[in-house]
Write a protein that holds these residues in place. Structure first.
Motif, PDB file in Angstrom:
ATOM      1  N   GLU A   1      30.156  39.814  35.590  1.00  0.00           N
ATOM      2  CA  GLU A   1      30.067  41.105  36.268  1.00  0.00           C
ATOM      3  C   GLU A   1      30.773  41.073  37.624  1.00  0.00           C
ATOM      4  O   GLU A   1      31.483  42.019  37.996  1.00  0.00           O
ATOM      5  CB  GLU A   1      28.602  41.492  36.436  1.00  0.00           C
ATOM      6  CG  GLU A   1      27.881  41.767  35.109  1.00  0.00           C
ATOM      7  CD  GLU A   1      26.392  42.014  35.298  1.00  0.00           C
ATOM      8  OE1 GLU A   1      25.915  41.831  36.446  1.00  0.00           O
ATOM      9  OE2 GLU A   1      25.715  42.356  34.312  1.00  0.00           O
TER      10      GLU A   1
ATOM     11  N   MET B   1      34.489  41.065  37.001  1.00  0.00           N
ATOM     12  CA  MET B   1      34.924  42.407  36.625  1.00  0.00           C
ATOM     13  C   MET B   1      35.016  43.297  37.853  1.00  0.00           C
ATOM     14  O   MET B   1      35.972  44.076  38.005  1.00  0.00           O
ATOM     15  CB  MET B   1      33.953  43.001  35.603  1.00  0.00           C
ATOM     16  CG  MET B   1      34.003  42.346  34.234  1.00  0.00           C
ATOM     17  SD  MET B   1      32.653  42.890  33.145  1.00  0.00           S
ATOM     18  CE  MET B   1      32.994  44.644  33.037  1.00  0.00           C
ATOM     19  N   GLY B   2      34.037  43.176  38.750  1.00  0.00           N
ATOM     20  CA  GLY B   2      34.071  43.958  39.974  1.00  0.00           C
ATOM     21  C   GLY B   2      35.245  43.589  40.866  1.00  0.00           C
ATOM     22  O   GLY B   2      35.884  44.451  41.470  1.00  0.00           O
TER      23      GLY B   2
ATOM     24  N   ILE C   1      38.121  42.361  39.883  1.00  0.00           N
ATOM     25  CA  ILE C   1      39.353  42.876  39.268  1.00  0.00           C
ATOM     26  C   ILE C   1      39.454  44.384  39.457  1.00  0.00           C
ATOM     27  O   ILE C   1      40.524  44.923  39.757  1.00  0.00           O
ATOM     28  CB  ILE C   1      39.392  42.508  37.775  1.00  0.00           C
ATOM     29  CG1 ILE C   1      39.476  40.986  37.614  1.00  0.00           C
ATOM     30  CG2 ILE C   1      40.568  43.175  37.075  1.00  0.00           C
ATOM     31  CD1 ILE C   1      39.363  40.513  36.179  1.00  0.00           C
ATOM     32  N   ALA C   2      38.313  45.067  39.310  1.00  0.00           N
ATOM     33  CA  ALA C   2      38.312  46.523  39.446  1.00  0.00           C
ATOM     34  C   ALA C   2      38.636  46.967  40.866  1.00  0.00           C
ATOM     35  O   ALA C   2      39.181  48.055  41.085  1.00  0.00           O
ATOM     36  CB  ALA C   2      36.961  47.084  39.017  1.00  0.00           C
ATOM     37  N   SER C   3      38.303  46.130  41.854  1.00  0.00           N
ATOM     38  CA  SER C   3      38.511  46.515  43.260  1.00  0.00           C
ATOM     39  C   SER C   3      39.906  46.210  43.777  1.00  0.00           C
ATOM     40  O   SER C   3      40.201  46.474  44.947  1.00  0.00           O
ATOM     41  CB  SER C   3      37.481  45.800  44.142  1.00  0.00           C
ATOM     42  OG  SER C   3      37.669  44.397  44.083  1.00  0.00           O
TER      43      SER C   3
ATOM     44  N   LEU D   1      46.367  43.195  39.311  1.00  0.00           N
ATOM     45  CA  LEU D   1      45.802  44.478  38.892  1.00  0.00           C
ATOM     46  C   LEU D   1      46.159  44.735  37.427  1.00  0.00           C
ATOM     47  O   LEU D   1      47.342  44.792  37.074  1.00  0.00           O
ATOM     48  CB  LEU D   1      46.353  45.602  39.772  1.00  0.00           C
ATOM     49  CG  LEU D   1      45.726  46.988  39.587  1.00  0.00           C
ATOM     50  CD1 LEU D   1      44.274  46.970  40.032  1.00  0.00           C
ATOM     51  CD2 LEU D   1      46.511  48.028  40.379  1.00  0.00           C
TER      52      LEU D   1
ATOM     53  N   PRO E   1      45.884  50.202  33.303  1.00  0.00           N
ATOM     54  CA  PRO E   1      44.745  51.126  33.164  1.00  0.00           C
ATOM     55  C   PRO E   1      44.122  51.095  31.770  1.00  0.00           C
ATOM     56  O   PRO E   1      42.937  51.402  31.615  1.00  0.00           O
ATOM     57  CB  PRO E   1      45.370  52.498  33.466  1.00  0.00           C
ATOM     58  CG  PRO E   1      46.591  52.201  34.264  1.00  0.00           C
ATOM     59  CD  PRO E   1      47.105  50.889  33.769  1.00  0.00           C
TER      60      PRO E   1
ATOM     61  N   ASP F   1      43.747  48.423  29.950  1.00  0.00           N
ATOM     62  CA  ASP F   1      43.093  47.141  29.680  1.00  0.00           C
ATOM     63  C   ASP F   1      41.595  47.232  29.959  1.00  0.00           C
ATOM     64  O   ASP F   1      41.150  47.918  30.886  1.00  0.00           O
ATOM     65  CB  ASP F   1      43.700  46.032  30.538  1.00  0.00           C
ATOM     66  CG  ASP F   1      45.122  45.708  30.113  1.00  0.00           C
ATOM     67  OD1 ASP F   1      45.500  46.114  28.992  1.00  0.00           O
ATOM     68  OD2 ASP F   1      45.843  45.070  30.902  1.00  0.00           O
ATOM     69  N   SER F   2      40.826  46.502  29.170  1.00  0.00           N
ATOM     70  CA  SER F   2      39.384  46.422  29.379  1.00  0.00           C
ATOM     71  C   SER F   2      39.095  45.471  30.529  1.00  0.00           C
ATOM     72  O   SER F   2      39.641  44.370  30.599  1.00  0.00           O
ATOM     73  CB  SER F   2      38.699  45.929  28.098  1.00  0.00           C
ATOM     74  OG  SER F   2      37.395  45.474  28.361  1.00  0.00           O
ATOM     75  N   LEU F   3      38.207  45.901  31.428  1.00  0.00           N
ATOM     76  CA  LEU F   3      37.845  45.043  32.552  1.00  0.00           C
ATOM     77  C   LEU F   3      37.158  43.770  32.073  1.00  0.00           C
ATOM     78  O   LEU F   3      37.450  42.662  32.542  1.00  0.00           O
ATOM     79  CB  LEU F   3      36.925  45.793  33.512  1.00  0.00           C
ATOM     80  CG  LEU F   3      37.584  46.664  34.588  1.00  0.00           C
ATOM     81  CD1 LEU F   3      36.527  47.329  35.434  1.00  0.00           C
ATOM     82  CD2 LEU F   3      38.527  45.827  35.452  1.00  0.00           C
ATOM     83  N   GLU F   4      36.254  43.908  31.121  1.00  0.00           N
ATOM     84  CA  GLU F   4      35.559  42.731  30.602  1.00  0.00           C
ATOM     85  C   GLU F   4      36.537  41.802  29.894  1.00  0.00           C
ATOM     86  O   GLU F   4      36.461  40.579  30.041  1.00  0.00           O
ATOM     87  CB  GLU F   4      34.435  43.141  29.647  1.00  0.00           C
ATOM     88  CG  GLU F   4      33.631  41.951  29.139  1.00  0.00           C
ATOM     89  CD  GLU F   4      32.468  42.355  28.264  1.00  0.00           C
ATOM     90  OE1 GLU F   4      31.766  41.451  27.764  1.00  0.00           O
ATOM     91  OE2 GLU F   4      32.261  43.569  28.071  1.00  0.00           O
TER      92      GLU F   4
END
Length: 555
Positions: free
Chosen positions: A113, A116-117, A119-121, A229, A232, A234-237
């Motif tokens: 988690e 994932m956070g 990568i998302a940020s 990055l 868009p 791509d799956s974050l997990e």
């Protein structure tokens, strides 16, 4: 069903609280209605005394309303307190579900988690999310030698060092066992600070850790991978798990390179991992289809030139990949846990082949370090000997010298167990630097085999002597020393890697020993060996009784 039953009492209680709140609300409304009638009558009665008191039924209803209001309010306060306690308990349980109970680091689920956070940020294409996979080197031996309490102390110390050294904004996780990870936010394309940090991390963790029995030194192998990055779509997990996998590959590469170090992920590692998976699948299929076969290298008495035995070597002829070198498939078989079945299959075939040999001929087989960890290996080997009706005294089990460094106690136990079933035990690759004189005196080896890397250099020494260049004869001194050491310990010696007559002539000057190498021919399959023994009149049905001197020499 169990989960619903656990929730039902709380649900029913909540339903009762709602009903009670409704009753309290109705009581308040009734209090307003009845109180508006009764209270003025009470006031007038108390002031004038001539006014009749309020109706008794209305007064009792008012008092009942007051009691219901008080009860409802207290129940409402209790309900608020209970809700607050439940909320705090849920928050605590949620925190605990994210943490490792021993070290207080984040657990594997939280690590995913957090990654994932991270990568998302990522805000800029030049920013990265970094993942460092960390594995303690030899932690199993630490547990086995010092106890689990000492092992826990080591884990806690390593976790504290990781937390202390982690950069600002980084997260430290324990993925399980002796595996840790650090999630790193990286700003900009310059990865030099990350390199310097990982280098410091490896050095700091390697400092001694104090436990009850004394100081323990533990090192780590680390793998580093970064993620830019993602697209868009791509799956974050998926991106997080891929990054973890790449760091894992880099960590295993650092172990292969010697441990106590770090490696950056390289795309070639994924290619190698894919090929390794394909190789594992092919090995499993090859075992099922009988594609592996034993080949035999001659062992010669250097003094008499007589054939005294064979060493079994594994060979694989794959229909898809062709002839595969043992240097390739044996490490893969060890890593995927197939070396045991593979080795037992080859030994069983070799024992059947050797049944037709002259009783004076011995059979040598190598065993893997993985098999040394199997406490049932001696029993498995005894079963193979009994099923093939092969004399245990003619079998020589070779253990690599590097195994002594991994777990000396396990090797000592294995040697005693093997000798108890009657087989001989030899030390292979003698001279590569792991065995001490004290170990050789303690471990009951029947023979030592000088590593081919030393023996092969004797040719260069002979060539230098013949052309008068006066090259350093250090290698000859090394081999002579190893032979003398074996003689001093009264342990027979075998020299590997005899490739030409110059090496043979030099070895003959050093005393009695056995030898093997390409000078006597390359390893042969069972049919070629049978043909050779037929020509030498050394088949079992033609064998003449051997005397004690010949038996002693062949051993």
């Amino acid at each position: 069903m169990g989960e619903k039953n656990d929730q039902r009492p709380g649900l029913e209680k909540a339903q009762r609280d709602i009903v009670m709140l409704g009753i309290a609300t109705a009581a308040i409304l009734l209090f307003v209605g009845i109180g508006g009638t009764v209270m003025p009558q009470v006031v007038r009665h108390l002031i004038s005394g001539n006014v009749a008191p309020p109706d008794t039924a209305l007064t009792n209803a008012l008092l009942l309303n007051i009691a219901l209001i008080i009860f409802g309010w207290r129940r409402y306060s209790d309900l608020r307190q209970e809700i607050e306690q439940r909320r705090e308990a849920e928050e605590k349980a949620n925190r605990l579900s994210q943490l490792d109970s021993l070290t207080g680091c984040f657990n594997r689920r939280s690590a995913i988690e957090k990654l994932m956070g991270a990568i998302a940020s990522l805000g800029q294409p030049n920013d990265y999310a970094g993942f460092v996979m960390i594995d303690l080197d030899g932690f199993k031996e630490i547990n086995d030698s010092n106890g689990h309490q000492a092992g826990d102390t080591v884990l806690l110390a390593v976790a504290d060092r990781l937390k202390r050294l982690a950069p600002e904004g980084a997260s430290v996780a324990r993925l399980g066992g002796d595996e840790f990870a650090v999630i790193l936010p990286i700003v900009g394309q310059d990865l030099t600070p990350v390199e310097e940090w990982v280098k410091t991390l490896v050095a700091e963790v390697a400092k001694p850790i104090e436990v009850e029995i004394g100081a323990i030194e533990v090192t780590i192998s680390a793998g580093v991978a970064v993620q830019a990055l993602p697209k868009p779509t791509d799956s974050l997990e998926g991106a997080a798990r891929k990054l973890m996998h790449r760091a894992d590959l880099a960590m295993y590469q650092s172990k292969k390179e010697g441990r106590n170090r770090y490696c950056w992920f390289d795309p070639a590692m994924e290619v190698e991992a894919r090929l390794r998976r394909e190789m594992e699948s092919a090995i499993r299929k090859g075992l099922e289809n009988g594609e592996f076969s034993p080949h035999y290298e001659q062992q010669i008495d250097l003094e008499t030139g007589k054939l005294v035995g064979f060493e079994m070597l594994a060979r694989w002829n794959s229909p898809e990949m062709g002839t595969v070198s043992p240097e390739i498939f044996i490490p893969v078989a060890e890593s995927c846990g197939l070396i045991g079945p593979l080795s037992q299959s080859l030994i069983a075939s070799a024992l059947r082949d050797a049944q037709s040999w002259d009783p004076s001929l011995t059979l040598s087989v190598n065993i893997s370090s993985m098999q040394l960890r199997d406490p049932w290996f001696p029993q498995k080997l005894l079963k193979l000997l009994l099923s093939s009706d092969f004399p245990a005294a003619r079998l020589d089990v070779e253990i690599s010298e590097s195994c002594l460094h991994e777990n000396l106690t396990a090797v000592q136990t294995m040697i005693v167990s093997l000798k108890n079933i009657g087989v001989r035990v030899s030390l292979d690759d003698f001279g590569t630097g792991f065995a001490s004189l004290a170990q050789l005196r303690t471990l009951p080896f029947d023979r030592v085999k000088i590593d081919r890397s030393f023996v092969g250099e004797l040719r260069r020494v002979a060539e230098a002597a013949s052309d008068g260049t006066g090259a350093d004869d250090q290698q000859e001194h090394i081999v002579n020393t190893l032979v003398s050491l074996g003689r001093g310990l009264q342990i027979p010696v075998t020299a590997e890697g005899i490739e030409d007559t110059s090496i043979l002539d030099t070895l003959r000057t050093m005393g009695e020993m056995k030898g093997q190498g390409y000078l006597y021919g390359k390893p042969e399959d069972a049919a070629a060996v049978l043909k050779r023994l037929t020509e030498l009149d050394m088949l079992a049905e033609r064998a003449a009784p051997i005397n004690d001197d010949e038996q002693r020499r062949s051993a």
